[in-house]
Design a protein around this motif. Structure first.
Motif, mmCIF file in Angstrom:
data_model
loop_
_atom_site.group_PDB
_atom_site.id
_atom_site.type_symbol
_atom_site.label_atom_id
_atom_site.label_comp_id
_atom_site.label_asym_id
_atom_site.label_seq_id
_atom_site.Cartn_x
_atom_site.Cartn_y
_atom_site.Cartn_z
ATOM 1 N N ALA A 70 -97.549 26.293 -31.641
ATOM 2 C CA ALA A 70 -96.273 26.410 -30.919
ATOM 3 C C ALA A 70 -95.270 25.363 -31.406
ATOM 4 O O ALA A 70 -94.062 25.625 -31.463
ATOM 5 N N ASP A 71 -95.770 24.205 -31.786
ATOM 6 C CA ASP A 71 -94.899 23.139 -32.279
ATOM 7 C C ASP A 71 -94.319 23.450 -33.661
ATOM 8 O O ASP A 71 -93.371 22.813 -34.099
ATOM 9 N N MET A 72 -94.862 24.458 -34.353
ATOM 10 C CA MET A 72 -94.350 24.862 -35.668
ATOM 11 C C MET A 72 -93.272 25.936 -35.558
ATOM 12 O O MET A 72 -92.636 26.281 -36.549
ATOM 13 N N LEU A 73 -93.086 26.474 -34.354
ATOM 14 C CA LEU A 73 -92.093 27.536 -34.173
ATOM 15 C C LEU A 73 -90.704 26.957 -34.002
ATOM 16 O O LEU A 73 -90.510 25.921 -33.364
ATOM 17 N N THR A 74 -89.758 27.628 -34.579
ATOM 18 C CA THR A 74 -88.359 27.309 -34.353
ATOM 19 C C THR A 74 -87.681 28.615 -34.000
ATOM 20 O O THR A 74 -88.285 29.687 -34.121
ATOM 21 N N GLU A 75 -86.485 28.570 -33.522
ATOM 22 C CA GLU A 75 -85.844 29.804 -33.084
ATOM 23 C C GLU A 75 -84.454 29.965 -33.673
ATOM 24 O O GLU A 75 -83.832 28.990 -34.107
ATOM 25 N N ILE A 83 -81.660 36.970 -27.302
ATOM 26 C CA ILE A 83 -83.011 37.098 -27.852
ATOM 27 C C ILE A 83 -83.369 35.841 -28.628
ATOM 28 O O ILE A 83 -82.611 35.399 -29.480
ATOM 29 N N ARG A 84 -84.536 35.276 -28.304
ATOM 30 C CA ARG A 84 -85.056 34.115 -29.038
ATOM 31 C C ARG A 84 -85.885 34.653 -30.194
ATOM 32 O O ARG A 84 -87.035 35.029 -30.014
ATOM 33 N N HIS A 85 -85.324 34.693 -31.380
ATOM 34 C CA HIS A 85 -86.057 35.106 -32.575
ATOM 35 C C HIS A 85 -86.808 33.882 -33.068
ATOM 36 O O HIS A 85 -86.203 32.894 -33.464
ATOM 37 N N THR A 86 -88.133 33.927 -33.039
ATOM 38 C CA THR A 86 -88.920 32.773 -33.442
ATOM 39 C C THR A 86 -89.466 32.966 -34.847
ATOM 40 O O THR A 86 -89.714 34.088 -35.281
ATOM 41 N N PHE A 87 -89.605 31.874 -35.544
ATOM 42 C CA PHE A 87 -90.206 31.925 -36.872
ATOM 43 C C PHE A 87 -90.931 30.624 -37.151
ATOM 44 O O PHE A 87 -90.654 29.584 -36.548
ATOM 45 N N CYS A 88 -91.901 30.707 -38.055
ATOM 46 C CA CYS A 88 -92.668 29.536 -38.453
ATOM 47 C C CYS A 88 -91.786 28.638 -39.307
ATOM 48 O O CYS A 88 -91.191 29.098 -40.284
ATOM 49 N N SER A 89 -91.715 27.372 -38.958
ATOM 50 C CA SER A 89 -90.866 26.441 -39.705
ATOM 51 C C SER A 89 -91.448 26.099 -41.075
ATOM 52 O O SER A 89 -90.740 25.566 -41.917
ATOM 53 N N PHE A 96 -92.725 36.936 -33.681
ATOM 54 C CA PHE A 96 -92.328 37.576 -32.421
ATOM 55 C C PHE A 96 -90.947 37.092 -31.997
ATOM 56 O O PHE A 96 -90.418 36.111 -32.526
ATOM 57 N N ALA A 97 -90.391 37.804 -31.039
ATOM 58 C CA ALA A 97 -89.140 37.416 -30.397
ATOM 59 C C ALA A 97 -89.376 37.493 -28.891
ATOM 60 O O ALA A 97 -90.291 38.181 -28.432
ATOM 61 N N THR A 98 -88.561 36.806 -28.137
ATOM 62 C CA THR A 98 -88.707 36.767 -26.690
ATOM 63 C C THR A 98 -87.344 36.959 -26.048
ATOM 64 O O THR A 98 -86.351 36.410 -26.522
#
Length: 149
Positions: A70-75, A83-89, A96-98
């Motif tokens: 989770a700490d590697m995700l950025t949005e 929409i929070r588009h998340t991606f691996c930093s 995924f998106a939320t």
């Protein structure tokens, strides 16, 4: 039927679990909520989905969790920033998106089906797909051309 799946980004820094019904039409269980979102997968031609090739399946909050990274995700947010588009930093993959939309029953996760690790190719090929014309804000109908999605 609703099944549990595991997914990850490309480099493996981010892992998640989700519950989705990816069964072909006619083999799906009755969804918890009404609405087309819970009865298919979606491919869209909006600026985000077209550029990232985001193939989404929707999971309820109770059927989704990040298990590591989770700490590697950025949005990234754009437009109305709903929409929070998340991606691996590290690798840049979008697992995924939320968001929360009342017509969909509130909170949800749009899981990138391409990031699921335990779905065999035959099952992927049988997943029903609804095409959305997001480029023209016509979410209820497919664009004229879908073969590139």
């Amino acid at each position: 039927m609703l099944k549990s799946y595991r997914g990850s980004c490309h480099c493996g820094a981010v892992h998640f679990e989700c519950q989705l019904d990816l069964a072909p039409e006619g083999q799906r269980s009755k969804p918890e909520l009404d609405g087309v979102w819970w009865t298919s997968s979606f491919r869209c031609n909006c600026s985000w989905c077209a550029k990232t090739r985001f193939w989404k399946g929707f999971a309820r909050p109770s059927g989704f969790r990040v298990t590591s990274g989770a700490d590697m995700l950025t949005e990234y947010r754009f437009g109305e920033a709903a929409i929070r588009h998340t991606f691996c930093s590290r690798c840049g993959v979008h697992p995924f998106a939320t968001a929360s939309f009342e017509p969909m029953g509130g909170d949800f996760h749009a899981v990138n089906i391409a990031c699921l690790d335990d779905v065999p190719p035959e099952e992927l090929a049988a997943i029903p797909i609804i095409f959305e014309d997001g480029r023209n804000d016509a979410w209820d109908r497919p664009p004229a051309v879908t073969s590139y999605l």
